[in-house]
Write a protein that holds these residues in place. Structure first.
Motif, PDB file in Angstrom:
ATOM      1  N   ALA A  28      -8.638 -22.798   5.099  1.00 55.83           N
ATOM      2  CA  ALA A  28      -7.580 -22.366   4.546  1.00 55.83           C
ATOM      3  C   ALA A  28      -6.921 -20.767   5.623  1.00 55.83           C
ATOM      4  O   ALA A  28      -5.975 -20.396   5.685  1.00 55.83           O
ATOM      5  N   GLN A  29      -8.334 -19.998   6.216  1.00 57.15           N
ATOM      6  CA  GLN A  29      -8.686 -18.861   6.593  1.00 57.15           C
ATOM      7  C   GLN A  29      -7.201 -19.322   8.249  1.00 57.15           C
ATOM      8  O   GLN A  29      -7.361 -18.539   8.964  1.00 57.15           O
ATOM      9  N   MET A  30      -7.943 -20.864   8.754  1.00 51.23           N
ATOM     10  CA  MET A  30      -7.298 -21.266  10.201  1.00 51.23           C
ATOM     11  C   MET A  30      -5.908 -21.067   9.608  1.00 51.23           C
ATOM     12  O   MET A  30      -4.937 -21.473  10.921  1.00 51.23           O
ATOM     13  N   GLY A  31      -5.544 -21.752   8.486  1.00 51.07           N
ATOM     14  CA  GLY A  31      -4.099 -21.701   8.002  1.00 51.07           C
ATOM     15  C   GLY A  31      -3.576 -22.958   7.820  1.00 51.07           C
ATOM     16  O   GLY A  31      -2.237 -23.388   7.540  1.00 51.07           O
ATOM     17  N   GLU A  32      -4.459 -23.749   6.826  1.00 50.36           N
ATOM     18  CA  GLU A  32      -4.282 -25.450   6.213  1.00 50.36           C
ATOM     19  C   GLU A  32      -4.228 -25.203   5.591  1.00 50.36           C
ATOM     20  O   GLU A  32      -5.298 -24.328   4.435  1.00 50.36           O
ATOM     21  N   PHE A  33      -2.893 -25.744   4.488  1.00 49.10           N
ATOM     22  CA  PHE A  33      -2.970 -24.989   3.176  1.00 49.10           C
ATOM     23  C   PHE A  33      -2.914 -26.699   2.206  1.00 49.10           C
ATOM     24  O   PHE A  33      -3.031 -26.277   1.363  1.00 49.10           O
ATOM     25  N   GLY A  34      -3.087 -27.608   3.166  1.00 49.24           N
ATOM     26  CA  GLY A  34      -2.920 -28.418   2.421  1.00 49.24           C
ATOM     27  C   GLY A  34      -1.430 -29.377   2.041  1.00 49.24           C
ATOM     28  O   GLY A  34      -0.400 -28.894   2.371  1.00 49.24           O
ATOM     29  N   PRO A  35      -1.206 -30.423   1.228  1.00 48.31           N
ATOM     30  CA  PRO A  35      -2.303 -30.658   0.341  1.00 48.31           C
ATOM     31  C   PRO A  35      -3.089 -31.402   1.375  1.00 48.31           C
ATOM     32  O   PRO A  35      -3.046 -32.282   2.434  1.00 48.31           O
ATOM     33  N   MET A  36      -4.662 -31.443   1.006  1.00 46.89           N
ATOM     34  CA  MET A  36      -5.972 -32.081   2.219  1.00 46.89           C
ATOM     35  C   MET A  36      -6.804 -32.258   1.093  1.00 46.89           C
ATOM     36  O   MET A  36      -7.291 -31.858   0.914  1.00 46.89           O
ATOM     37  N   LEU A  37      -7.514 -34.152   1.479  1.00 44.74           N
ATOM     38  CA  LEU A  37      -8.591 -34.109   0.703  1.00 44.74           C
ATOM     39  C   LEU A  37      -9.608 -33.984   1.680  1.00 44.74           C
ATOM     40  O   LEU A  37      -9.934 -34.299   3.148  1.00 44.74           O
ATOM     41  N   ILE A  38     -11.044 -33.441   1.485  1.00 43.14           N
ATOM     42  CA  ILE A  38     -12.353 -32.546   1.741  1.00 43.14           C
ATOM     43  C   ILE A  38     -12.639 -33.307   1.785  1.00 43.14           C
ATOM     44  O   ILE A  38     -13.314 -33.292   0.090  1.00 43.14           O
ATOM     45  N   PHE A  39     -13.449 -33.956   2.464  1.00 38.52           N
ATOM     46  CA  PHE A  39     -14.654 -35.333   1.514  1.00 38.52           C
ATOM     47  C   PHE A  39     -16.067 -35.187   2.533  1.00 38.52           C
ATOM     48  O   PHE A  39     -15.678 -35.611   4.465  1.00 38.52           O
ATOM     49  N   THR A  40     -17.031 -35.495   2.288  1.00 34.54           N
ATOM     50  CA  THR A  40     -18.697 -35.981   2.925  1.00 34.54           C
ATOM     51  C   THR A  40     -18.874 -36.895   1.803  1.00 34.54           C
ATOM     52  O   THR A  40     -18.946 -36.410   0.837  1.00 34.54           O
ATOM     53  N   LYS A  41     -19.415 -36.960   2.631  1.00 30.23           N
ATOM     54  CA  LYS A  41     -21.141 -38.339   2.053  1.00 30.23           C
ATOM     55  C   LYS A  41     -22.342 -36.962   1.636  1.00 30.23           C
ATOM     56  O   LYS A  41     -23.732 -38.083   1.332  1.00 30.23           O
ATOM     57  N   ASN A  42     -22.440 -35.752   3.013  1.00 29.93           N
ATOM     58  CA  ASN A  42     -23.309 -35.661   3.077  1.00 29.93           C
ATOM     59  C   ASN A  42     -23.877 -33.978   2.802  1.00 29.93           C
ATOM     60  O   ASN A  42     -22.972 -33.167   3.725  1.00 29.93           O
ATOM     61  N   GLN A  43     -23.504 -33.619   1.381  1.00 31.96           N
ATOM     62  CA  GLN A  43     -23.504 -32.331   1.690  1.00 31.96           C
ATOM     63  C   GLN A  43     -24.640 -31.736   0.698  1.00 31.96           C
ATOM     64  O   GLN A  43     -24.813 -31.831   0.084  1.00 31.96           O
ATOM     65  N   SER A  44     -24.465 -30.238   1.232  1.00 29.36           N
ATOM     66  CA  SER A  44     -26.273 -30.372   1.552  1.00 29.36           C
ATOM     67  C   SER A  44     -26.146 -28.894   0.503  1.00 29.36           C
ATOM     68  O   SER A  44     -27.560 -28.275  -0.090  1.00 29.36           O
ATOM     69  N   HIS A  45     -25.131 -28.261   0.242  1.00 28.45           N
ATOM     70  CA  HIS A  45     -24.882 -26.809  -0.389  1.00 28.45           C
ATOM     71  C   HIS A  45     -23.309 -26.196  -1.365  1.00 28.45           C
ATOM     72  O   HIS A  45     -23.389 -25.564  -1.470  1.00 28.45           O
ATOM     73  N   GLY A  46     -23.690 -27.548  -2.624  1.00 30.67           N
ATOM     74  CA  GLY A  46     -23.312 -27.973  -3.470  1.00 30.67           C
ATOM     75  C   GLY A  46     -22.275 -26.866  -3.591  1.00 30.67           C
ATOM     76  O   GLY A  46     -23.173 -26.619  -4.581  1.00 30.67           O
ATOM     77  N   LYS A  47     -21.873 -25.813  -4.501  1.00 31.03           N
ATOM     78  CA  LYS A  47     -21.043 -24.507  -5.521  1.00 31.03           C
ATOM     79  C   LYS A  47     -20.689 -25.665  -6.798  1.00 31.03           C
ATOM     80  O   LYS A  47     -20.087 -26.565  -6.966  1.00 31.03           O
ATOM     81  N   GLY A  48     -21.495 -24.973  -7.531  1.00 31.52           N
ATOM     82  CA  GLY A  48     -21.256 -25.541  -9.368  1.00 31.52           C
ATOM     83  C   GLY A  48     -20.735 -24.537  -9.719  1.00 31.52           C
ATOM     84  O   GLY A  48     -20.203 -23.087  -9.389  1.00 31.52           O
ATOM     85  N   ARG A  49     -20.133 -24.067 -11.236  1.00 38.07           N
ATOM     86  CA  ARG A  49     -19.525 -23.677 -11.887  1.00 38.07           C
ATOM     87  C   ARG A  49     -20.411 -22.596 -12.216  1.00 38.07           C
ATOM     88  O   ARG A  49     -21.633 -22.435 -12.616  1.00 38.07           O
TER      89      ARG A  49
END
Ligand code: BTN
Length: 259
Positions: A28-49
């Motif tokens: 988003a900081q680079m100007g991408e405002f979607g709609p876009m699905l961002i996806f990985t099978k290897n997330q190392s530092h997932g944020k929770g609520r």
């Protein structure tokens, strides 16, 4: 298998990421405002609520929908309900029919199976220079074939709900994502920038857990025990404590019963 995307939605898949929500912010900081699905099978530092971490493995679906909206700022938090009902529909599409009764939504946006957490949603809103629209990351983590241990909530996995022999085993994350993003797009359109939150609320309420019963709301500075009276027209939880006082809960964690 690739992910089938709704019209107008892009996809960005990454081999590894710290967090799909963080990646949404960077894009988003680079100007991408979607709609876009961002996806990985290897997330190392997932944020929770509420500052928690989200633990994941290769058997966890970890994805974020980056999207922008012209809705009034006070409406955008409702998108967590949009994602919650989309995820609920997806889970029901894959789960055996006799398990559907056990799948429910805990305020504001957890998907539970018999009290155990199957999926969680983290919605974050970004301020973008020279852009008045709301730019949002709507992240979801769903346990597909893994049961992480979490300090606060016991967990469940989608695979436990699928004994249907017609389904491919193991269930492919891309197949579930295709359904999820499709359902999200449908409900996002139905939401109509908040003008039709009533329809989203109605679907959410039809699948709500704890409504009318005793719950504990854990807030940053206190816990309140009482009855989950209703969900108001904006998605705020209305709680009546034991002294009869009404509390409007806008954020926090809900536990069924006393903790
Ligand atoms: C919760 O605490 O219940 C919310 C968990 C949200 C986790 C997902 S995993 C994909 C996305 N990226 C993140 O860093 N967090 C969300």
């Amino acid at each position: 298998m690739t992910v089938n995307m709704p019209d107008g939605y892009a996809i960005a898949e990454f081999e590894t990421l710290d967090s799909t929500n963080k990646q949404a912010y960077r894009l988003a900081q680079m100007g991408e405002f979607g709609p876009m699905l961002i996806f990985t099978k290897n997330q190392s530092h997932g944020k929770g609520r509420n500052g928690r971490v989200w633990l994941s493995s290769n058997d966890t679906l970890t994805a974020t929908i980056l999207i922008s909206s012209k809705a009034p700022k006070e409406n955008v938090a409702q998108l967590a309900f949009v994602m919650a009902i989309a995820a609920h529909k997806t889970v029901c599409e894959f789960a055996d029919a006799d398990k559907h009764q056990h799948i429910g939504l805990k305020w504001p946006n957890d998907i539970l199976v018999q009290g155990r957490k199957l999926a969680g949603i983290l919605i974050e809103s970004f301020t973008i220079k020279d852009n008045a629209d709301s730019v949002l990351a709507i992240g979801i983590g769903m346990n597909i074939d893994n049961i992480p241990s979490d300090g606060d909530f016991s967990a469940s996995a989608l695979s436990q709900l699928c004994t249907n022999s017609e389904l491919d085993k193991p269930i492919k994350i891309e197949t579930i994502l295709s359904s999820l993003v499709q359902n999200f797009a449908t409900y996002f359109d139905l939401w109509a920038e908040g003008k039709n939150f009533a329809s989203i609320r109605k679907i959410w309420l039809a699948n709500a857990i704890g409504l009318g019963g005793k719950i504990t709301a854990r807030l940053p500075n206190q816990s309140i025990y009482g009855v989950f009276e209703r969900l108001d027209e904006d998605g705020i939880l209305i709680l009546r404590d034991e002294a009869g006082e009404i509390h409007q809960i806008t954020a926090g964690d809900i536990f069924i019963g006393h903790i």
